[in-house]
Structure formats: C-alpha cells, structure tokens
Design a protein around this motif. Structure first.
Motif, short mmCIF file in Angstrom:
data_model
loop_
_atom_site.label_atom_id
_atom_site.label_comp_id
_atom_site.label_asym_id
_atom_site.label_seq_id
_atom_site.Cartn_x
_atom_site.Cartn_y
_atom_site.Cartn_z
N SER A 141 38.32 34.32 43.19
CA SER A 141 38.50 33.21 42.23
C SER A 141 37.77 33.50 40.92
O SER A 141 38.23 33.08 39.86
CB SER A 141 38.05 31.88 42.84
OG SER A 141 36.66 31.86 43.05
N GLU A 149 40.13 35.78 39.01
CA GLU A 149 41.26 35.00 38.50
C GLU A 149 40.84 34.10 37.35
O GLU A 149 41.61 33.87 36.42
CB GLU A 149 41.86 34.15 39.63
CG GLU A 149 42.56 34.98 40.68
CD GLU A 149 43.05 34.16 41.86
OE1 GLU A 149 42.71 32.95 41.95
OE2 GLU A 149 43.79 34.71 42.69
N ALA A 178 49.31 41.17 42.76
CA ALA A 178 49.73 40.02 41.96
C ALA A 178 51.23 40.14 41.68
O ALA A 178 51.71 41.16 41.21
CB ALA A 178 48.96 39.98 40.65
N LYS A 217 46.16 33.68 34.75
CA LYS A 217 44.72 33.45 34.65
C LYS A 217 44.54 32.00 35.04
O LYS A 217 45.01 31.10 34.36
CB LYS A 217 44.23 33.72 33.23
CG LYS A 217 42.73 33.65 33.12
CD LYS A 217 42.26 34.10 31.74
CE LYS A 217 40.75 34.07 31.69
NZ LYS A 217 40.26 34.44 30.38
N ASP A 218 43.90 31.78 36.17
CA ASP A 218 43.78 30.45 36.74
C ASP A 218 42.31 30.05 36.77
O ASP A 218 41.48 30.78 37.30
CB ASP A 218 44.36 30.45 38.15
CG ASP A 218 44.46 29.07 38.76
OD1 ASP A 218 44.36 28.08 38.01
OD2 ASP A 218 44.63 28.98 39.98
#
Length: 108
Positions: free
Chosen positions: A23, A26, A55, A60-61
């Motif tokens: 995470s 990301e 991916a 981009k989270d």
C-alpha cells in the motif's frame, strides 16, 4: 524505502507487513501497467512465502493507512536515532578505554 517506512510507522506486524509495504508503494510511487511487485516474507523458523503481482493497469491509489505520513520526517527521526546511537557507542568505548578495558567491535 517502503519496507523501512512500514516498520517505522507500524512496527513489526508480522505477515501484515507485506500489505502495508504494497500500500505504501501504491500510495507514494504508483504502479504502471505491467509493473511487477515481488512480495517476500519470512516467518519463524524456516518459513518463507513469496508472490509476484503484476499491475494490469497504471494507477496511484492513496491508502488511508498512510494518510498524514511524512517520509521526510521519518528520515529525520531515523538519522537522529542513528546519531544518538553512534554517540552512545563512542561514549561507552571511551569509558571502557579509560578504565583499561577493550570492547569487542560491536561495542557490547
């Protein structure tokens, strides 16, 4: 960087660490379609697990677990800690030398 950030922010959270690291990547770096991420984790004894994630799209989270995290502050804190530990080790070595003792190379 991502592993260090996870350990700095969350501590040793065992197997959950790999998800915090993913995470982080990301959130701060993002991934492009086709990028691969290799997750590797070690457990107690001779336990190891790995997974390769690919991916499927570029993204981009921002994950809420990293909200408010400041990587520059992390490095500032870690550099200060390193300097403090080095000073303590030097003082311990100087005290031992003054007392005519010799410490091993690791300083303990």
């Amino acid at each position: 960087m991502a592993s260090r950030a996870g350990l700095y922010r969350w501590g040793n959270v065992s197997s959950a660490s790999v998800w915090y690291v993913l995470s982080y990547i990301e959130t701060y770096k993002g991934l492009k379609g086709g990028d691969k991420v290799w997750q590797l984790s070690f457990g107690s004894g001779f336990k190891c697990n790995s997974a390769v994630w690919v991916a499927k799209k570029t993204f981009k989270d921002t994950h809420t677990c990293w909200t408010g995290f400041d990587p520059a502050k992390m490095w500032e804190d870690l550099n200060a800690l390193t300097a403090t530990l080095a000073a303590e080790k030097a003082a311990k070595r100087a005290a031992a030398e003054a007392a005519g003792q010799t410490l091993p190379e690791n300083g303990h």
